[in-house]
Design an enzyme around this catalytic site. Structure first.
Site, PDB file in Angstrom:
ATOM      1  N   ILE A   1      -5.790  -9.949   0.269  1.00  0.00           N
ATOM      2  CA  ILE A   1      -5.896 -10.268   1.695  1.00  0.00           C
ATOM      3  C   ILE A   1      -4.800  -9.547   2.473  1.00  0.00           C
ATOM      4  O   ILE A   1      -3.621  -9.672   2.159  1.00  0.00           O
ATOM      5  CB  ILE A   1      -5.824 -11.787   1.909  1.00  0.00           C
ATOM      6  CG1 ILE A   1      -7.116 -12.396   1.335  1.00  0.00           C
ATOM      7  CG2 ILE A   1      -5.641 -12.137   3.389  1.00  0.00           C
ATOM      8  CD1 ILE A   1      -7.412 -13.800   1.675  1.00  0.00           C
ATOM      9  N   ASP A   2      -5.216  -8.805   3.448  1.00  0.00           N
ATOM     10  CA  ASP A   2      -4.287  -8.102   4.327  1.00  0.00           C
ATOM     11  C   ASP A   2      -4.639  -8.369   5.798  1.00  0.00           C
ATOM     12  O   ASP A   2      -3.821  -8.845   6.588  1.00  0.00           O
ATOM     13  CB  ASP A   2      -4.346  -6.591   4.021  1.00  0.00           C
ATOM     14  CG  ASP A   2      -3.347  -5.801   4.838  1.00  0.00           C
ATOM     15  OD1 ASP A   2      -2.642  -6.393   5.674  1.00  0.00           O
ATOM     16  OD2 ASP A   2      -3.252  -4.575   4.653  1.00  0.00           O
TER      17      ASP A   2
ATOM     18  N   SER B   1       0.852  -1.195   0.000  1.00  0.00           N
ATOM     19  CA  SER B   1       0.000   0.000   0.000  1.00  0.00           C
ATOM     20  C   SER B   1       0.887   1.244   0.000  1.00  0.00           C
ATOM     21  O   SER B   1       2.089   1.171   0.271  1.00  0.00           O
ATOM     22  CB  SER B   1      -0.896   0.009   1.243  1.00  0.00           C
ATOM     23  OG  SER B   1      -0.083   0.204   2.400  1.00  0.00           O
TER      24      SER B   1
ATOM     25  N   HIS C   1     -13.273  -3.543   3.301  1.00  0.00           N
ATOM     26  CA  HIS C   1     -11.901  -3.559   3.815  1.00  0.00           C
ATOM     27  C   HIS C   1     -11.893  -3.639   5.341  1.00  0.00           C
ATOM     28  O   HIS C   1     -12.813  -3.159   5.995  1.00  0.00           O
ATOM     29  CB  HIS C   1     -11.156  -2.277   3.413  1.00  0.00           C
ATOM     30  CG  HIS C   1     -10.694  -2.283   1.989  1.00  0.00           C
ATOM     31  ND1 HIS C   1     -11.264  -1.517   1.018  1.00  0.00           N
ATOM     32  CD2 HIS C   1      -9.690  -2.975   1.385  1.00  0.00           C
ATOM     33  CE1 HIS C   1     -10.644  -1.732  -0.142  1.00  0.00           C
ATOM     34  NE2 HIS C   1      -9.691  -2.613   0.053  1.00  0.00           N
ATOM     35  N   GLY C   2     -10.836  -4.207   5.882  1.00  0.00           N
ATOM     36  CA  GLY C   2     -10.631  -4.180   7.326  1.00  0.00           C
ATOM     37  C   GLY C   2     -11.248  -5.359   8.053  1.00  0.00           C
ATOM     38  O   GLY C   2     -11.668  -6.351   7.441  1.00  0.00           O
TER      39      GLY C   2
ATOM     40  N   HIS D   1     -11.284  -7.097  -3.619  1.00  0.00           N
ATOM     41  CA  HIS D   1     -10.614  -6.515  -2.448  1.00  0.00           C
ATOM     42  C   HIS D   1     -11.409  -6.887  -1.201  1.00  0.00           C
ATOM     43  O   HIS D   1     -12.535  -7.361  -1.278  1.00  0.00           O
ATOM     44  CB  HIS D   1     -10.570  -4.981  -2.574  1.00  0.00           C
ATOM     45  CG  HIS D   1      -9.533  -4.505  -3.526  1.00  0.00           C
ATOM     46  ND1 HIS D   1      -8.423  -3.809  -3.120  1.00  0.00           N
ATOM     47  CD2 HIS D   1      -9.425  -4.641  -4.877  1.00  0.00           C
ATOM     48  CE1 HIS D   1      -7.670  -3.532  -4.179  1.00  0.00           C
ATOM     49  NE2 HIS D   1      -8.263  -4.026  -5.259  1.00  0.00           N
TER      50      HIS D   1
ATOM     51  N   ASP E   1      -0.691  -1.288  -4.195  1.00  0.00           N
ATOM     52  CA  ASP E   1      -2.095  -1.468  -3.817  1.00  0.00           C
ATOM     53  C   ASP E   1      -2.711  -0.088  -3.519  1.00  0.00           C
ATOM     54  O   ASP E   1      -2.149   0.688  -2.737  1.00  0.00           O
ATOM     55  CB  ASP E   1      -2.098  -2.356  -2.553  1.00  0.00           C
ATOM     56  CG  ASP E   1      -3.469  -2.849  -2.171  1.00  0.00           C
ATOM     57  OD1 ASP E   1      -4.337  -2.956  -3.064  1.00  0.00           O
ATOM     58  OD2 ASP E   1      -3.674  -3.136  -0.972  1.00  0.00           O
TER      59      ASP E   1
ATOM     60  N   ALA F   1     -11.080  -9.234   1.037  1.00  0.00           N
ATOM     61  CA  ALA F   1     -11.492 -10.640   1.010  1.00  0.00           C
ATOM     62  C   ALA F   1     -11.064 -11.434   2.244  1.00  0.00           C
ATOM     63  O   ALA F   1     -11.125 -12.660   2.249  1.00  0.00           O
ATOM     64  CB  ALA F   1     -10.953 -11.306  -0.252  1.00  0.00           C
TER      65      ALA F   1
ATOM     66  N   ASP G   1      -6.430   3.741  -7.903  1.00  0.00           N
ATOM     67  CA  ASP G   1      -7.744   3.682  -7.270  1.00  0.00           C
ATOM     68  C   ASP G   1      -8.415   5.044  -7.355  1.00  0.00           C
ATOM     69  O   ASP G   1      -8.200   5.913  -6.522  1.00  0.00           O
ATOM     70  CB  ASP G   1      -7.582   3.237  -5.810  1.00  0.00           C
ATOM     71  CG  ASP G   1      -8.920   3.144  -5.094  1.00  0.00           C
ATOM     72  OD1 ASP G   1      -9.941   3.532  -5.691  1.00  0.00           O
ATOM     73  OD2 ASP G   1      -8.938   2.684  -3.934  1.00  0.00           O
TER      74      ASP G   1
HETATM   75  O1  G3H Z   1      -6.563  -2.141   1.374  1.00  0.00           O
HETATM   76  C1  G3H Z   1      -5.512  -1.705   1.827  1.00  0.00           C
HETATM   77  C2  G3H Z   1      -4.637  -2.395   2.772  1.00  0.00           C
HETATM   78  O2  G3H Z   1      -5.328  -3.120   3.716  1.00  0.00           O
HETATM   79  C3  G3H Z   1      -3.482  -1.567   3.271  1.00  0.00           C
HETATM   80  O3  G3H Z   1      -3.735  -0.647   4.266  1.00  0.00           O
HETATM   81  O4  G3H Z   1      -2.546   1.618   4.365  1.00  0.00           O
HETATM   82  O5  G3H Z   1      -2.967   0.271   6.420  1.00  0.00           O
HETATM   83  O6  G3H Z   1      -1.260  -0.481   4.765  1.00  0.00           O
HETATM   84  P1  G3H Z   1      -2.554   0.243   4.985  1.00  0.00           P
HETATM   85  P1  13P Z   2      -8.799  -7.089   3.855  1.00  0.00           P
HETATM   86  O1  13P Z   2      -8.860  -5.918   4.799  1.00  0.00           O
HETATM   87  O2  13P Z   2     -10.105  -7.810   3.811  1.00  0.00           O
HETATM   88  O3  13P Z   2      -7.682  -8.006   4.148  1.00  0.00           O
HETATM   89  O4  13P Z   2      -8.582  -6.489   2.376  1.00  0.00           O
HETATM   90  C1  13P Z   2      -7.306  -6.166   1.932  1.00  0.00           C
HETATM   91  C2  13P Z   2      -7.304  -5.425   0.644  1.00  0.00           C
HETATM   92  O5  13P Z   2      -8.281  -5.314  -0.071  1.00  0.00           O
HETATM   93  C3  13P Z   2      -6.036  -4.826   0.230  1.00  0.00           C
HETATM   94  O6  13P Z   2      -6.158  -4.106  -0.948  1.00  0.00           O
HETATM   95 ZN    ZN Z   3      -8.080  -3.159  -1.144  1.00  0.00          ZN
END
Ligand code: G3H
Ligand code: 13P
Ligand code: ZN
Length: 313
Positions: free
Chosen positions: A259-260, A55, A183-184, A215, A86, A217, A108
């Site tokens: 997946i994050d 990201s 997300h999240g 996204h 990302d 997921a 995006d």
């Molecule tokens: O969808 C985005 C990711 O979950 C990354 O988020 O800016 O906290 O690294 P971040």
């Molecule tokens: P999650 O928060 O569901 O893992 O999604 C991550 C994501 O879409 C990163 O781009």
């Molecule tokens: Zn995302």
């Protein structure tokens, strides 16, 4: 630098193959050496193609040069690895990542008015395609905390009537769709609350040759939520999307799954457990090693039980 100097692949190649063979390439986010190694180990063990997702805030956290140094040292079949930006929110960050050696970027523009989303996406496409870097764009908006800078309170589902023209005008290589994932860590009231498969079906019918991206997921394994809370954490009502629904989406042209949050949960659950149950430990390598192994385990599980991308290289 160009991504070929690092021996990487762009996502166009990886995703078109996945689309036609009916599996999804996992895009796992990373933020430091341990999370990068965790993903690479999982890819190696499962023999899966892999998208390493960074990201904007993770890029800033690691620093571009250190990040590329780690990529140079990645021990895996380089032609199976894509390095992907990302949620790039500007032309400039997409250009920066391309020039650094990324093989794929996401622009995006989902928060922009449609005409601006189209014109900016096309501007990014015209730049990155000169270097054979692939482009992902987004149409529609996912709810939830997207990254450290962006939060949307409501979904705006992708309009299937717009996708064909959007793809044509932007020249995007893949399209992220909003069909009800979030997300999240706080997604559904119930994990079985259905995604909008009706919308996904219409999108897939209208652009059958474009790999689609899902996204948000994460399934948020409850064993990790419980472990975090047991060892001093305080996470309430964290809930994901069920693996069964993600698998169904993959059978309907989703070729890249992001997946994050699941990795964050696996990693944090391990660190908490180690520090509480072995209070004499103060060498970070001890708890970070265990945490990266736990994250690898979870990535393997998701590759095997959700993505279907193992042994597809
Ligand atoms: O969808 C985005 C990711 O979950 C990354 O988020 O800016 O906290 O690294 P971040
Ligand atoms: P999650 O928060 O569901 O893992 O999604 C991550 C994501 O879409 C990163 O781009
Ligand atoms: Zn995302």
């Amino acid at each position: 630098m160009h991504y070929s100097d690092f021996g990487l692949a762009n996502t166009k190649k990886l995703l078109n193959r996945a689309l036609h063979k009916g599996y999804a390439v996992p895009a796992f986010n990373f933020y430091n050496m341990e999370t990068l190694q965790a993903i690479l180990d999982a890819a190696k063990i499962t023999q899966s193609p892999i998208i390493l997702a960074v990201s904007e805030s993770a890029l800033e956290y690691m620093g571009g040069e250190i990040l590329m140094g780690m990529i140079r040292g990645a021990e895996y079949k380089r032609e199976q690895i894509a390095l992907h930006l990302d949620h790039g929110h500007s032309f400039d960050i997409c250009k920066y990542a391309t020039d650094l050696g990324f093989s794929s970027v996401m622009f995006d523009g989902s928060a922009l008015p449609l005409s601006k989303n189209i014109s900016e996406s096309r501007r990014v496409a015209d730049y990155v395609h000169q270097f054979d870097v692939s482009l992902e764009t987004e149409l529609g908006v996912l709810a939830g905390t997207e990254d450290q800078n962006t939060k949307a309170s409501a979904h705006s589902f992708t309009d299937p009537d717009l996708v064909k023209d959007f793809v044509k005008q932007t020249k995007t290589d893949s399209l992220a769709v909003a069909i009800g994932t979030t997300h999240g860590a706080y997604k559904k009231k119930s994990p079985n609350e259905a995604l909008r498969f009706d919308i996904l079906e219409q999108i897939a019918t209208n652009i059958p040759n474009v790999p689609l991206v899902l996204h948000g997921a994460s399934s948020i394994p409850q064993k990790y939520v419980n472990q975090i809370n047991k060892f001093g954490g305080d996470i309430k009502n964290a809930r994901g999307t069920s693996p069964a629904q993600i698998r169904r989406a993959i059978s309907m042209h989703i070729a890249k799954v992001n997946i994050d949050s699941d990795s964050r949960f696996a990693f944090t659950a391990s660190v908490r457990k180690t520090l509480v149950s072995e209070p004499e430990i103060f060498d970070p390598r001890r708890y970070l090693d265990m945490a990266r192994k736990e994250m690898t385990k979870n990535c393997i599980d998701e590759i095997q039980n959700i993505m279907g991308s193992g042994y597809k290289i």
